[in-house]
Design an enzyme around this catalytic site. Structure first.
Site, PDB file in Angstrom:
ATOM      1  CG  LEU A  62     -57.295  -0.255  39.498  1.00 46.82           C
ATOM      2  CD1 LEU A  62     -58.807  -0.388  39.623  1.00 46.82           C
ATOM      3  CD2 LEU A  62     -56.720  -1.430  38.706  1.00 46.82           C
ATOM      4  N   GLY A  63     -54.420   3.618  38.633  1.00 50.82           N
ATOM      5  CA  GLY A  63     -54.191   4.902  37.962  1.00 50.82           C
ATOM      6  C   GLY A  63     -52.874   5.024  37.229  1.00 50.82           C
ATOM      7  N   GLY A  64     -52.238   3.886  36.922  1.00 51.43           N
ATOM      8  CA  GLY A  64     -50.951   3.933  36.223  1.00 51.43           C
ATOM      9  C   GLY A  64     -49.777   4.127  37.155  1.00 51.43           C
TER      10      GLY A  64
ATOM     11  N   GLY B 175     -57.465   3.297  45.482  1.00 51.17           N
ATOM     12  CA  GLY B 175     -56.388   4.003  46.173  1.00 51.17           C
ATOM     13  C   GLY B 175     -55.218   4.364  45.281  1.00 51.17           C
TER      14      GLY B 175
ATOM     15  CB  SER C 217     -61.803   3.303  46.473  1.00 46.39           C
ATOM     16  OG  SER C 217     -60.397   3.158  46.361  1.00 46.39           O
ATOM     17  N   PRO C 218     -62.744   4.226  42.967  1.00 42.13           N
ATOM     18  CG  PRO C 218     -63.192   5.933  41.458  1.00 42.13           C
ATOM     19  CD  PRO C 218     -63.258   5.602  42.916  1.00 42.13           C
ATOM     20  CG  LEU C 219     -58.719   5.785  39.916  1.00 42.34           C
ATOM     21  CD1 LEU C 219     -57.693   6.879  39.585  1.00 42.34           C
ATOM     22  CD2 LEU C 219     -59.147   5.057  38.655  1.00 42.34           C
TER      23      LEU C 219
ATOM     24  CE1 TYR D 224     -65.351  10.935  54.376  1.00 44.86           C
ATOM     25  CE2 TYR D 224     -66.161  12.294  52.573  1.00 44.86           C
ATOM     26  CZ  TYR D 224     -65.951  11.044  53.127  1.00 44.86           C
ATOM     27  OH  TYR D 224     -66.314   9.917  52.439  1.00 44.86           O
TER      28      TYR D 224
END
Length: 329
Positions: free
Chosen positions: A222-224, A219, A215-217, A53
């Site tokens: 799924l975040g609106g 990328g 990556s729960p959203l 990273y």
């Protein structure tokens, strides 16, 4: 904060993991320190990073930022369950010299020492294999890991992006030599991407690994993202933009956002709450760029999804089904 055990271990971790991939490339060192302080204040005690990273010529910078935060003292290191990863090439020019990537005993030893130095600590709590290594025998990997555990430089070993059969192979090999084996698996898993349900998560549960979705959203998908665009906010970028270019995907995401808007729910918080409700999931990784994003993620811990909403989400984002029924009779 709500807490749980990490797989079959006695280790207690919060139900959200602080991902640090943005520290350095997108979040300054000072702001990264603020995010980490805020995470501790919220009760998040599991911080996840990787040696690569920082990326490009700045590989290792994220670990250095975490190390400079630890150096502030006040019990910061003792409060954190620290996970980092090994696999990627750490040379300035990829493949400029052999044995600086993958999971050979030599690279594992070299990488642990380098990570410890950057992190400013004497041990890593969960040392994770960032990818499978098709060249190195699993027995060699465990020999290196067991040596590091005996030296007190790492406490547990985990995997990331492993298929189910590799989880089984790794833990059976550890069992033959009396080792403890893998204790966690980081996998791509969210409402949109559910293939991990076929074999990865069942294998993890069978062998007592904690599942840590990354990556729960998906990328940002799924975040609106559609609503934000319509309101003149931040436009979709990267993977989310590529996905939305597909009309069928955009239709599903629109249906998802419409469903939640009708109930006054935030899409990102629902996506996290859904993961928290899934069998076998220990804690999703959230990778905030800002304190505000972290605060929104923490709110998901208090969100209870009723059966009607879960059923509606299942209609929009159906899972693949179990293995082998998903691809055979």
């Amino acid at each position: 904060m709500k807490y749980t055990q990490l797989g079959r271990t006695g280790l207690t971790v919060g139900r959200l993991v602080l991902g640090t991939m943005n520290f350095g490339p997108h979040t300054t060192e000072a702001d990264s320190h603020t995010v980490m302080d805020t995470a501790l204040d919220a009760g998040i005690n599991f911080f996840d990073t990787a040696n690569v990273y920082g990326w490009g010529e700045n590989k290792g910078d994220t670990e250095k930022i975490i190390g400079s935060w630890f150096a502030k003292g006040d019990g910061r290191r003792d409060k954190v369950v620290l996970g980092t990863k090994v696999y990627g090439d750490m040379t300035a020019n990829k493949s400029a010299w052999p044995n600086h990537d993958r999971l050979s005993a030599l690279n594992i030893r070299r990488s642990v020492e380098a990570s410890l130095k950057r992190l400013g600590t004497d041990h890593i709590d969960i040392y994770q294999f960032h990818h499978i290594d098709r060249r190195t025998p699993v027995e060699e990997i465990w020999q290196a890991v067991d040596t590091l555990i005996a030296q007190g430089k790492i406490l547990y070993a985990g995997s990331s992006n492993f298929p189910g059969w590799k989880i089984a192979q790794a833990n059976e090999a550890a069992r033959r030599t009396g080792g403890y084996g893998l204790v966690s698996e980081q996998c791509l898993y969210n409402l949109f991407e559910r293939r991990a349900e076929m074999e990865v998560i069942p294998a993890a549960r069978e062998y007592g690994l904690g599942v840590i979705p990354w990556s729960p959203l998906h990328g940002g998908l799924l975040g609106g993202v559609i609503r934000k665009e319509a309101q003149g906010g931040r436009r979709a970028a990267g993977m989310a933009a590529e996905r939305l270019a597909d009309a069928a995907v955009r239709e599903r995401i629109q249906a998802y956002e419409d469903l939640l808007e009708g109930q006054g729910l935030a899409p990102g918080e629902v996506a996290l709450a859904w993961l928290l409700s899934r069998p076998g999931v220990t804690a999703p990784i959230v990778g905030p760029r800002t304190v505000e994003q972290l605060t929104g993620a923490v709110r998901a811990l208090e969100l209870e999804l009723d059966e009607e909403l879960l059923a509606a989400l299942e209609e929009i984002f159906p899972g693949p089904g179990p293995s082998p029924e998903a691809f055979a009779w």
